[in-house]
Structures are given as structure tokens and as C-alpha cells.
Design an enzyme around this catalytic site. Structure first.
Site, PDB file in Angstrom:
ATOM      1  N   LYS A 245      45.717   5.328 -17.355  1.00 49.25           N
ATOM      2  CA  LYS A 245      46.345   5.558 -15.829  1.00 49.25           C
ATOM      3  C   LYS A 245      45.630   5.143 -14.836  1.00 49.25           C
ATOM      4  O   LYS A 245      44.549   5.403 -14.466  1.00 49.25           O
ATOM      5  CB  LYS A 245      47.100   7.023 -16.396  1.00 49.25           C
ATOM      6  CG  LYS A 245      46.400   7.715 -15.740  1.00 49.25           C
ATOM      7  CD  LYS A 245      47.528   9.640 -15.588  1.00 49.25           C
ATOM      8  CE  LYS A 245      46.880  10.901 -16.366  1.00 49.25           C
ATOM      9  NZ  LYS A 245      47.049  11.251 -16.424  1.00 49.25           N
TER      10      LYS A 245
ATOM     11  N   TYR B  32      33.067   4.595  17.032  1.00 52.25           N
ATOM     12  CA  TYR B  32      34.487   5.270  17.755  1.00 52.25           C
ATOM     13  C   TYR B  32      34.036   6.884  17.686  1.00 52.25           C
ATOM     14  O   TYR B  32      33.580   7.269  17.125  1.00 52.25           O
ATOM     15  CB  TYR B  32      35.553   5.258  16.614  1.00 52.25           C
ATOM     16  CG  TYR B  32      36.534   4.004  16.516  1.00 52.25           C
ATOM     17  CD1 TYR B  32      36.990   3.410  16.649  1.00 52.25           C
ATOM     18  CD2 TYR B  32      35.837   3.540  15.050  1.00 52.25           C
ATOM     19  CE1 TYR B  32      37.838   1.648  17.155  1.00 52.25           C
ATOM     20  CE2 TYR B  32      37.131   1.979  15.041  1.00 52.25           C
ATOM     21  CZ  TYR B  32      37.715   1.763  16.083  1.00 52.25           C
ATOM     22  OH  TYR B  32      38.247   0.010  16.249  1.00 52.25           O
TER      23      TYR B  32
HETATM   24  C1  LIG Z   1      46.310  12.174 -16.765  1.00 47.63           C
HETATM   25  C2  LIG Z   1      45.990  13.277 -18.118  1.00 47.63           C
HETATM   26  C3  LIG Z   1      45.345  13.055 -19.056  1.00 47.63           C
HETATM   27  C4  LIG Z   1      43.822  12.802 -18.963  1.00 47.63           C
HETATM   28  O1  LIG Z   1      43.410  14.138 -18.542  1.00 47.63           O
HETATM   29  P1  LIG Z   1      41.700  13.914 -17.908  1.00 47.63           P
HETATM   30  O2  LIG Z   1      41.616  15.457 -17.378  1.00 47.63           O
HETATM   31  O3  LIG Z   1      41.433  12.799 -17.048  1.00 47.63           O
HETATM   32  O4  LIG Z   1      41.295  14.016 -19.409  1.00 47.63           O
HETATM   33  C5  LIG Z   1      45.785  13.608 -21.208  1.00 47.63           C
HETATM   34  N1  LIG Z   1      47.570  13.919 -20.403  1.00 47.63           N
HETATM   35  C6  LIG Z   1      47.978  14.157 -19.899  1.00 47.63           C
HETATM   36  C7  LIG Z   1      49.256  14.636 -19.847  1.00 47.63           C
HETATM   37  C8  LIG Z   1      47.576  13.468 -18.520  1.00 47.63           C
HETATM   38  O5  LIG Z   1      48.888  13.143 -17.463  1.00 47.63           O
END
Ligand SMILES: *Cc1c(COP(=O)(O)O)cnc(C)c1O
Length: 392
Positions: A39, A257
Site C-alpha cells: 500500500k 529564509y
Molecule cells: C499496513 C498493514 C499491515 C502491515 O503493517 P507493517 O507494520 O508495515 O508490517 C498489515 N496489516 C494491515 C491490515 C495493514 O493495514
């Protein structure tokens, strides 16, 4: 001007991702599988290249948060099963079915919509995250409903504290999930039970069940924002730029800045074409470090949208020196192959012996976590990939 180099570059080592996936898969119970979580554009690493590297290293599922992310993977020709974690509108659910992705269910009304469209579902049990998910009793009902239509694929949950030193709440969640998984797994043979994120995967083999879902560790970052090398993880992303200009600043003169850096002695300042619009947070003004040709230097003066300024060491190399925001210096990737690493004044070295700034260090300065630092790397930072696997 420097030939062949981008102003700001995120270099992604696909072999590191493959190594991390193999590392995470080691120790899985027989038959258990790995879901590569890609993701948020693969936590900034590029969803498609990250997914391909993970699949090459033995992952069999892909996890995303949004339907558009699943569509991107399908458009790239990836055929692996995909699970979309997040909530969806009706239109998104339809698109998920078209993309052939599994969806997560935590309400009777969403299950009904999924059944109407023939979507394959994973029922989400809230074992303590306190966000999405249902109680044991509701999970039993949702599983029965989905199974009736032959749409039940999985039972899942998510840990709230798997990365924290105090394990009590993690154990509580694990126990609740294990009990329900045992019960429903017996009722529905082949039910895919999964709960472990990266932290749970590394901490507790008992949390692996039929599938692990790991994101952060797959990218070589420490789930607890400490040291990835202690778990034999290899950071996959390096963000760098270069010294594009030099300015000799006299005592009393200022840089940038707000005049936030005023020289108290003759100072040589390097101008680096990367800024907050590239994802280098402005909060690092006067407190973050970078590696200039392998030497640790302080960001000096306000970070602006497209540039930052850094106090150069006396023995810097010259215009064109590599500037690393995080990751390992040198490695010959951008020319100047690590020639200055052996300087007596050299910076701290990582376990692999290279001068390095960990993403975790940057995150601590920003009072956040490594997840956010890599997700912040902006689209205009060019991604370049090394270690491409065998052509598909
Ligand atoms: C993002 C996510 C993961 C992965 O989590 P990590 O801590 O990056 O390993 C696993 N399960 C769900 C439902 C997630 O949303």
C-alpha cells in the site's frame, strides 16, 4: 552541472527487498504464506517494483489499502491474489471485484453488498485494535453468511501494540484471535487466518497462523523504529541529492529564509537541490544531518521547498559530491565510489561498514516513525531501481 544524475533521487535496492522477504518467510510454519504489503506506493518504494521483488522472493499475496492500488498492480500484469484492507464505497467495491481483489468485511451490510457482487471476503475480527472489526459473535455470523455463498476466504485481525516493549496487550489480542481462529478454522476447512504485521511476525512465531502481512520490515525498516540490522533486515531505500553550489559565508552573514543560520566563523555552505516539497521535512532545519561524500554534516539554515543548505566539512570533495539524506553513502552508484569512506574523520558506520544515516534516526528527530519518513518521499523524487531480478 552533473551528467547522469537527478537532482533528487530515491534509490531502491530490490535485492534488499528480496532478502527481507526471504528473512521474514524463514520460520513460517509449513504451508503458511507471505502477503507483501505494498500500500501507499509500496511505502514510497514503488508498489509494482516492490511487489515484483517480493513475489520473486516467495511472497504469494499482495496487500493494499485502496482499490486504486489493486488496480495499479493488475494493470502491471500481476496476477497474485490481492487483499484490499481498507473501507470501500459501493463503487470501489465494484471496482475491487473487477480487479479480482479480495475485500475485508466488518458489517452485515457490507457483506450483503459483497455477496451481491460475488466478492471474496476476509472477515475482520477486532481483537483489540479498536478501529475496524467485529466481535467474536458477529464474526461467527459474518463467516457463516459468507461461507454460505462460497465467498469466505479468511479471518483476520490486526495488532495495536506488537512493536511495544510491554507485551501484555499483544498477548491478550493474540490469545483472543487464536481462540477464534481455532474455532472457525475447524468449522471452515481451509480458512486463511492472519493477524501478524511486521512487528508481530518478528516477535512471535505463534502469531504467524496461515499468513503474515508485512510491510515495514519488507522494506528493511525496523517496526519499532530502532535498529533494522538487529533483525537482519536490509534498508532498501536511500534518498540522495548532490552539492549543486558552494557559498563561502563570512562571520555575521546568514543563509536562507529567516536567517536561521548565521556564521560565527568563515563557513563553507553547500547548496543541495532537495527540499520539503521532496519530502525532506522543514523541521530538520538546523538539526538534521546528511552525508556529504560520506561525511556527516549538519543541515544549516532553513530547509526551503526545493533546496537545503549544509555546512560542508573541510575535506569535502567538490561540487557534485553526493548528499545522502538517509541510506548508505557512496557504493559507486552515483560515481565517486566510496572514495572518502576511509577518512579518519569519517562518520558513524552501520553494520555493513558504510557511513549511513538510518531512516529511523531521521524519524526520531522528527518525533515520528520510519513509516512516515519513507511515505513522505514525494513523487517528484525520481525512483531508481537496482538489483532487478530475472525478467518476468
Ligand atoms: C499496513 C498493514 C499491515 C502491515 O503493517 P507493517 O507494520 O508495515 O508490517 C498489515 N496489516 C494491515 C491490515 C495493514 O493495514
Amino acid at each position: 552541472m552533473l551528467a547522469g544524475r537527478h537532482r533528487a533521487l530515491a534509490e531502491i535496492d530490490l535485492e534488499a527487498i528480496r532478502h527481507n522477504v526471504r528473512r521474514l518467510r524463514r520460520g513460517l510454519p509449513a504451508g503458511a504464506v507471505h502477503c507483501a504489503v505494498v500500500k501507499a506506493n509500496g511505502y514510497g518504494h514503488g508498489a509494482v517494483p516492490a511487489a515484483c521483488a517480493a513475489l520473486e522472493a516467495g511472497s504469494t499475496w499482495l496487500g493494499v489499502a485502496a482499490v486504486a492500488e489493486a488496480e495499479e498492480l493488475r494493470a502491471a500484469g500481476l496476477a497474485a491474489p490481492i487483499l484490499i484492507f481498507g473501507p470501500m464505497t459501493g463503487a470501489e467495491l465494484e471496482a475491487a471485484v473487477v480487479a479480482g481483489a479480495d475485500v475485508v468485511v466488518w458489517s452485515a451490510s457490507f457483506l450483503a453488498a459483497a455477496q451481491q457482487l460475488g466478492a471474496r471476503v476476509h472477515v475482520k475480527f477486532d481483537s483489540g485494535m479498536g478501529r475496524l472489526g467485529v466481535t467474536e459473535q458477529e464474526a461467527r455470523v459474518l463467516c457463516a453468511g459468507a461461507a454460505q455463498d462460497g465467498l469466505l476466504v479468511g479471518l483476520m485481525s490486526h495488532f495495536a501494540t506488537a512493536d511495544e516493549a510491554d507485551t501484555a496487550f499483544f498477548e491478550y489480542q493474540l490469545e483472543r484471535f487464536a481462540a477464534l481462529a481455532g474455532e472457525l478454522g475447524a468449522l471452515y476447512p481451509g480458512l486463511l487466518c492472519h493477524a501478524a504485521n511486521s512487528a508481530a511476525t518478528l516477535r512471535a512465531p505463534r502469531a504467524h497462523f496461515g499468513m503474515i502481512r508485512t510491510g515495514i520490515a519488507m522494506y528493511g525498516l525496523a517496526p519499532g523504529n530502532d535498529d533494522p540490522f538487529k533483525d537482519d533486515l536490509r534498508p532498501a531505500m536511500k534518498v540522495c541529492s548532490y552539492v549543486a553550489g558552494v557559498r563561502e559565508v563570512a562571520p555575521g552573514e546568514s543563509v536562507g529564509y529567516g536567517r536561521r543560520f548565521v556564521a560565527d566563523a568563515p563557513t563553507r555552505i553547500g547548496i543541495v537541490p532537495i527540499g520539503y516539497a521532496d519530502g525532506v521535512r522543514r523541521l530538520l532545519t538546523n538539526c538534521g544531518d546528511v552525508l556529504v561524500a560520506g561525511r556527516r554534516c549538519r543541515i544549516s539554515g532553513t530547509i526551503s521547498m526545493d533546496q537545503l543548505t549544509v555546512r560542508l566539512p573541510d575535506d569535502w570533495g567538490g561540487p557534485g559530491d553526493e548528499v545522502v539524506l538517509f541510506g548508505a553513502a557512496g557504493d559507486g552508484v552515483d560515481g565517486r565510489p566510496g572514495e572518502s569512506w576511509t577518512a579518519a574523520s569519517g562518520p558513524r558506520r552501520d553494520a555493513a561498514g558504510a557511513p549511513r544515516i538510518l531512516c529511523e534516526e531521521v524519524a526520531r528527530l522528527l518525533q515520528t516513525i520510519n513509516y512516515e519518513v519513507v511515505c513522505d518521499v514525494a513523487p517528484r523524487v525520481v525512483r531508481r531501481y537496482r538489483g532487478a531480478g530475472p525478467a518476468a
